[in-house]
Design an enzyme around this catalytic site. Structure first.
Site, mmCIF file in Angstrom:
data_model
loop_
_atom_site.group_PDB
_atom_site.id
_atom_site.type_symbol
_atom_site.label_atom_id
_atom_site.label_comp_id
_atom_site.label_asym_id
_atom_site.label_seq_id
_atom_site.Cartn_x
_atom_site.Cartn_y
_atom_site.Cartn_z
ATOM 1 N N CYS A 67 0.826 -1.208 0.000
ATOM 2 C CA CYS A 67 0.000 0.000 0.000
ATOM 3 C C CYS A 67 0.860 1.258 0.000
ATOM 4 O O CYS A 67 1.966 1.284 0.552
ATOM 5 C CB CYS A 67 -0.907 0.018 1.221
ATOM 6 S SG CYS A 67 -2.157 -1.275 1.232
ATOM 7 N N GLU A 69 0.407 3.926 1.705
ATOM 8 C CA GLU A 69 0.627 4.428 3.058
ATOM 9 C C GLU A 69 1.840 3.753 3.701
ATOM 10 O O GLU A 69 2.624 4.402 4.403
ATOM 11 C CB GLU A 69 -0.610 4.196 3.930
ATOM 12 C CG GLU A 69 -1.830 4.956 3.485
ATOM 13 C CD GLU A 69 -2.720 4.162 2.516
ATOM 14 O OE1 GLU A 69 -3.922 4.462 2.462
ATOM 15 O OE2 GLU A 69 -2.220 3.247 1.827
ATOM 16 N N CYS A 107 -6.410 1.170 4.476
ATOM 17 C CA CYS A 107 -7.004 -0.155 4.667
ATOM 18 C C CYS A 107 -6.735 -0.623 6.097
ATOM 19 O O CYS A 107 -5.982 0.002 6.845
ATOM 20 C CB CYS A 107 -6.432 -1.147 3.657
ATOM 21 S SG CYS A 107 -4.723 -1.646 3.990
ATOM 22 N N CYS A 110 -3.020 -1.151 6.952
ATOM 23 C CA CYS A 110 -2.306 0.122 7.092
ATOM 24 C C CYS A 110 -2.708 0.834 8.377
ATOM 25 O O CYS A 110 -1.870 1.484 9.011
ATOM 26 C CB CYS A 110 -2.547 1.013 5.878
ATOM 27 S SG CYS A 110 -1.602 0.462 4.439
#
Length: 154
Positions: A67, A69, A107, A110
């Site tokens: 991801c 992030e 998500c 994360c």
């Protein structure tokens, strides 16, 4: 819709901090978007005002994807030890989709990861027609607490 026609979603942000993070995440993904490779850009803010960027890395095996992030968190930790205070992520639309770029929440994985490293972090979320900073703990009120590290007070 061409890449140049996709609108920056930072204009719906209520605070200057959220507007700055969303604009940075949007600029990254607008520049680096590749269909089925890079669809989300993220920006993490440290307490000193530094903005650290991350790009979503898709993978042939979905579980191997990383991801944006998480990449932004890694970028931040490569350059500073300062506390991290906020995060924003922007999803760029696929050519087959109508609409513009949009702010997306982290998500679940994360949320866990970010809170492990920044227990007071806030995330930019779209609520109704506006976007604003919200404590990440509101999105993950019962975070997993293991025995690997000493407890972090909130």
């Amino acid at each position: 819709m061409t890449i140049s026609e996709v609108l920056d979603p930072s204009d719906i942000c209520q605070e200057e901090v959220s507007r700055r993070l969303v604009a940075a995440a949007y600029a990254l993904i607008a520049e680096r978007y590749v269909l089925d490779r890079h669809q989300i850009g993220a920006a993490v803010l440290d307490i000193n005002g530094g903005v650290h960027l991350g790009l979503h890395l898709d993978a042939m095996v979905g579980r191997a994807a990383v991801c944006a992030e998480a990449v932004a968190l890694g970028t931040a930790r490569m350059t500073t030890t300062a506390p991290l205070v906020a995060v924003a992520a922007v999803r760029f639309p696929k050519p087959t989709e109508d609409g513009s770029a949009r702010i997306v929440p982290p998500c679940g994985l994360c949320r866990e990861l970010l809170l492990d490293h920044a227990p007071d972090m806030q995330a930019v979320l779209t609520i109704g027609a506006a976007a604003r900073l919200v404590p990440l703990t509101r999105l993950l009120p019962d975070k997993y607490v293991g025995t690997k590290w000493p407890s972090v007070s909130r």
